[in-house]
Design an enzyme around this catalytic site. Structure first.
Site, PDB file in Angstrom:
ATOM      1  N   ILE A  37       0.953  -1.318   0.019  1.00 36.13           N
ATOM      2  CA  ILE A  37      -0.049   0.130   0.112  1.00 36.13           C
ATOM      3  C   ILE A  37       0.891   1.133   0.012  1.00 36.13           C
ATOM      4  O   ILE A  37       2.059   1.171   0.912  1.00 36.13           O
ATOM      5  CB  ILE A  37      -0.810   0.084   1.151  1.00 36.13           C
ATOM      6  CG1 ILE A  37      -1.807  -1.146   1.206  1.00 36.13           C
ATOM      7  CG2 ILE A  37      -1.771   1.448   1.354  1.00 36.13           C
ATOM      8  CD1 ILE A  37      -2.876  -1.082   2.400  1.00 36.13           C
ATOM      9  N   ALA A  38       0.685   2.241  -0.910  1.00 40.38           N
ATOM     10  CA  ALA A  38       1.492   3.501  -0.906  1.00 40.38           C
ATOM     11  C   ALA A  38       0.906   4.549  -1.313  1.00 40.38           C
ATOM     12  O   ALA A  38      -0.128   4.378  -2.199  1.00 40.38           O
ATOM     13  CB  ALA A  38       2.747   3.015  -1.922  1.00 40.38           C
ATOM     14  N   GLU A  40       3.315  -8.460   5.098  1.00 44.91           N
ATOM     15  CA  GLU A  40       4.400  -8.294   5.831  1.00 44.91           C
ATOM     16  C   GLU A  40       5.124  -6.804   5.664  1.00 44.91           C
ATOM     17  O   GLU A  40       4.984  -6.213   4.815  1.00 44.91           O
ATOM     18  CB  GLU A  40       5.687  -9.178   5.392  1.00 44.91           C
ATOM     19  CG  GLU A  40       6.004  -9.052   3.877  1.00 44.91           C
ATOM     20  CD  GLU A  40       6.182 -10.511   3.150  1.00 44.91           C
ATOM     21  OE1 GLU A  40       5.859 -11.491   3.854  1.00 44.91           O
ATOM     22  OE2 GLU A  40       6.616 -10.532   2.088  1.00 44.91           O
ATOM     23  N   ASN A  60       8.884   0.328  10.146  1.00 46.54           N
ATOM     24  CA  ASN A  60       7.830   1.326   9.494  1.00 46.54           C
ATOM     25  C   ASN A  60       6.661   1.530  10.325  1.00 46.54           C
ATOM     26  O   ASN A  60       5.425   0.864  10.146  1.00 46.54           O
ATOM     27  CB  ASN A  60       7.357   0.668   8.103  1.00 46.54           C
ATOM     28  CG  ASN A  60       6.565   1.513   7.164  1.00 46.54           C
ATOM     29  OD1 ASN A  60       6.253   2.488   7.746  1.00 46.54           O
ATOM     30  ND2 ASN A  60       6.452   1.198   5.953  1.00 46.54           N
ATOM     31  N   TYR A 114      -1.932  -0.612   9.878  1.00 45.19           N
ATOM     32  CA  TYR A 114      -2.433  -1.909   9.877  1.00 45.19           C
ATOM     33  C   TYR A 114      -3.094  -2.361  11.350  1.00 45.19           C
ATOM     34  O   TYR A 114      -4.175  -2.981  11.405  1.00 45.19           O
ATOM     35  CB  TYR A 114      -1.444  -2.916   9.704  1.00 45.19           C
ATOM     36  CG  TYR A 114      -0.851  -2.842   8.113  1.00 45.19           C
ATOM     37  CD1 TYR A 114      -1.705  -2.541   7.125  1.00 45.19           C
ATOM     38  CD2 TYR A 114       0.434  -2.550   8.024  1.00 45.19           C
ATOM     39  CE1 TYR A 114      -1.248  -2.286   5.892  1.00 45.19           C
ATOM     40  CE2 TYR A 114       0.941  -2.180   6.692  1.00 45.19           C
ATOM     41  CZ  TYR A 114      -0.002  -2.185   5.623  1.00 45.19           C
ATOM     42  OH  TYR A 114       0.620  -1.887   4.319  1.00 45.19           O
TER      43      TYR A 114
END
Ligand SMILES: CC(C)(COP(=O)(O)OP(=O)(O)OC[C@H]1O[C@@H](n2cnc3c(N)ncnc32)[C@H](O)[C@@H]1OP(=O)(O)O)[C@@H](O)C(=O)NCCC(=O)NCCS
Length: 153
Positions: A70-71, A104, A109, A116
């Site tokens: 996801i970015a 993962e 991060n 999440y």
């Protein structure tokens, strides 16, 4: 932000974002495969004013949604777009009656891990030295997304 399936014409911009955001960016060929060669893949982009500002890729395998990435472009981070993309993936998982979601993430991060956790993902394992560029550990996360009605009946 409007979210839709990623198409070949998006790849150039998605690769720009990959290079902006990741130390080990995926090559163009990987996105091409996800769009047109991998039946299990679910790649999407988020678009604002005709510009791709984010994207996400997941794979559906049996009853599992595995989130590959996801970015969100740096200039739009922190304004809820990551959440929107994750919610979109989870709603697709609900349609497909997936029972669990996994992913993962680099152990350092903090922002992604916090995103999440907000959606019920919990750390279940560490893969030591997983990332080859800096030997960072990977945190494996899993969420029960509970579309397994009838299992306990
Ligand atoms: C991780 C990423 C996708 C999050 O997207 P975003 O649009 O910036 O995040 P959102 O604005 O939707 O915020 C979602 C949650 O992230 C967390 N978050 C956002 N900014 C944060 C910050 N500065 N510090 C810590 N957590 C933060 C919070 O939990 C937030 O939820 P909240 O607003 O309810 O507190 C985005 O920052 C990104 O693209 N980072 C670079 C690429 C990357 O690392 N992707 C993940 C690979 S697994």
């Amino acid at each position: 932000m409007k979210i839709r399936r990623m198409i070949v014409a998006d790849i150039k911009r998605v690769c720009e974002l990959e290079r902006e955001l990741f130390t080990m960016p995926w090559p163009r060929t990987s996105f091409l495969y996800e769009i047109s060669g991998n039946d299990r893949s679910f790649p999407v982009v988020g678009v604002e004013d005709d510009e791709v500002v984010g994207y996400a890729i997941a794979w559906f395998v049996c009853d599992e949604l595995h989130i590959g990435n996801i970015a969100v472009t740096g200039k739009r981070q922190g304004s809820g777009l990551g959440k929107r993309l994750l919610e979109y993936m989870l709603s697709e998982a609900a349609k497909r009656e997936a029972a669990v979601a996994t992913l993962e993430v680099r152990a350092g991060n903090v922002r992604a891990i916090s995103l999440y956790r907000g959606y019920g993902f919990k750390g279940i394992a560490i893969r030591k030295n997983y990332y080859t560029d800096n030997k960072e550990d990977a945190l494996i996360m899993m969420a029960d997304i509970g579309h397994n009605e009838g299992e306990n009946e």
